[in-house]
Each structure stands twice: as C-alpha cells, then as structure tokens.
Write an enzyme that holds these catalytic residues in place. Sequence first.
Site, PDB file in Angstrom:
ATOM      1  N   CYS A 288       7.875  -1.311   2.198  1.00 25.07           N
ATOM      2  CA  CYS A 288       7.111  -0.104   2.556  1.00 25.07           C
ATOM      3  C   CYS A 288       5.734  -0.118   1.888  1.00 25.07           C
ATOM      4  O   CYS A 288       4.901  -0.931   2.243  1.00 25.07           O
ATOM      5  CB  CYS A 288       7.918   1.145   2.202  1.00 25.07           C
ATOM      6  N   HIS A 372      12.647   0.060   5.628  1.00 25.43           N
ATOM      7  CA  HIS A 372      13.519   0.254   4.466  1.00 25.43           C
ATOM      8  C   HIS A 372      14.860  -0.452   4.668  1.00 25.43           C
ATOM      9  O   HIS A 372      15.812   0.134   5.186  1.00 25.43           O
ATOM     10  CB  HIS A 372      13.746   1.751   4.228  1.00 25.43           C
ATOM     11  N   GLU A 374      17.096  -1.098   2.571  1.00 25.50           N
ATOM     12  CA  GLU A 374      18.189  -0.616   1.712  1.00 25.50           C
ATOM     13  C   GLU A 374      19.116   0.348   2.433  1.00 25.50           C
ATOM     14  O   GLU A 374      20.220   0.646   1.948  1.00 25.50           O
ATOM     15  CB  GLU A 374      17.629   0.044   0.445  1.00 25.50           C
TER      16      GLU A 374
END
Length: 402
Positions: A288, A372, A374
Amino acid sequence: MTVDEGNPAAAGWSEPRATAVLVLADGTVLEGFGLGAIGRAPGEVCFNTAMTGYQEILTDPSYAGQIITFTFPHIGNVGVNDDDTETVNAASSSGVRGVVLHAAITEPSNWRAGKHLDAWLKARNIVGICGVDTRALTALIRDKGMPNAIIAHDPNGAFDINALKREAAALPDMAGLDLVPLVAATQRYDWDETPWQWPRGYGKRESAAHRVVAIDYGIKRNILRLLAKAGCEVEVVPATATAQQILDLAPDGVFLSNGPGDPAATGAYAAPVIRDLLEQKIPTFGICLGHQMLALAIGGQTLKMKQGHHGANHPVQDKTTGKVEIVSMNHGFAVDPASLPKNATETHVSLFDGSNCGIALTDRPAFSVQYHPEASSGPQDSHYLFARFVDMMATEKAKKAI
C-alpha cells in the site's frame, strides 16, 4: 375520511428530527440519525464496498483523515470484539473520522461479539450517521470524486448548517497531507504474534529463520502476524527511523508498511531512507503506502485518484503468473507507471481501471503491491506474497554464504 385522518400532524404524528448531518464541501447536506460519538469531525468521504470486516476497516490506520461510507446496507449486526482491531495502537482514538451507514445498527448476533458497534464507536470517538441513501452518495463520489465534508451528531438536532458548509468548504485537500504521524509508532517494538486459529485464538512465533525490520507508516496487525507466521523475527521501527538505525539492526529484509495520506508528503523524508537501504541490496517488500514509498524512492511519481479503491472484492492480475486474484484495497493515490524507471517492472494491475498495483526491481531484491495481501478484512488469495518475500531473503542469504 375525517379531516384528522387526512392530516398526520393533527393525528399526533410528527416528522422525526435529524440528529446527524453530513455536509459536503460543495454545500450538499445529507440528513440522518446520529450514532457513535457526539460532536463533529472533518474528513474526506470515501466509499467501501466490503460486505464484511467493518471492524478491521474502521481500525485500519490507512483511513486516517477519512469518513467511510459503507455501500453494504447492514453494518454492525455482528457487533465488535477484542480480536479484530487492526491498529497496533489500541488507544481509544482512531484515525477514521466518521462513518456513514444506510440502516440503523441492529443488536449484535454473533458468538464473538463483545460490544455493540454504537458503544464501540463512542469509545473510539468516531462520529456516525445512519438513514442516509448511501447508494446516492456513492454515485456522487464516483461522478465527482471524494469530497471533503463535516460529519456532525447532536441528539438535539441543533445544527448551524451555514457554518458547517463554510467549515467543509475550507478544509484542506488530502493532496499534500502527511498523516503518518497521526497513526504510526513513535518507538521501536518487537512482534511475535501469529494469526488467529480456532479454537486457540492468536499464537506466538516459536522460531525464526529471518530477521525483518518493518518500517511503520501505519502498519496493520495482521501484516505483522503473517510475517511472524512466515518465520520472521520482526522488529518494528518508526517511520522517521534513519537508514543507519535500520542497518544497525542487521536485517535480512525490510518491510515497508501501509499508511494514510499523500505518499508524496511522506516520501519527502521516507524515500531517501529507502533509497539508501536499496543501495545495500537488502530484500525489500512494500504494501500500500509502502508500495508508493518504494516507487518514489526509485524516482517514480504518484497521482491522486478520483474515487480511490476501497473494498474487499477487487480483481488484480499478477502479470508474473497470469493469475487473477481477488484482493482488499484501500488507497486514494496510485503509482504512475509511466514515471517508473527502466529497472522497475509492473507486476500487478487492477482489472477495474488498469491502474498499477505492483512493481519489482530488476537490479535489486525488492518488490511491492498496492493492495492488502494480509486479508484483514478480505480474501486470502495473496498470502503467497509473504512466502515470496521469505524466499527472496533466503536466496540473498545463500548468495552471501557462497
């Protein structure tokens, strides 16, 4: 029909009074009913298309300075809990300024719920409004871009609309704002917590094969958890850490975190540090804002987007494999691929608008993605990137051992 039957006011019915307003910089006023904290807050209004994960979204430090409009109408019906907070700083304050909902919050219906969303918003000082036509607001943002606004909540419905209009019109644009100091760590700390698993909850890393220094521009907890799960000893340092301070920690790899604001503003002090680290050929992975920092460090540029990308259902193609993955997104700026130097290869691209979503360097062990991976909240299609980072560190260590 009697006179009273045709007159609701005469029959004792009255129009509900608005207890919250969202006043846009162009003078548009949206009325609704207040929730969360009482008061008012300024911010840039964006929309998020995720259907789940509102607690993770509302605690994502990358949303600092913004008012989030959820396009999904029912938000809050699974409550909140102590596990799903993404900001490392668990203080009551939040980078998010406000939240806009279509429907009122219902009573939580989930075994993990520990608190009602309304009470949680109050505790974190987030101003909210419901009863808004979020579809119309989303269409406005798509047509005109993300507007500045004031969100206000008063149980008595006492609003000076003209004053709020003036305040909204005078707000500074997000471009040029460095918001990292609002959410990032101010001192070093270690991290060894691993992802949540049923039934034990979060775990602890037992061993480590690589030492990673993570630069915190507003890092999310699940990023750190996945680094720990991948066998990394993680040391987190502030965004203002110098290259020498990072090198003194003898990292096998450097991680560049997500974060809020205009990347060009943060890059004024972050990009030179990253540039010095790249000269040492230390494996580097950015997510990001970290992706944008890597691009700025090698001479690239970033651009303000009209509506940004905010959601958990964005299609991105990995050009290195040809595969398409569904990912979480949260950014209002993007890397300009035309500005990248010859030693940078575009690795990922958005299938919504073709914007850049990833780069890799050809002369340095470094890569980054705009989205993202994650997956908190969101799909786990991109967890492989953490393995890619670990493989890169292992390769570089093997070269040095020869």
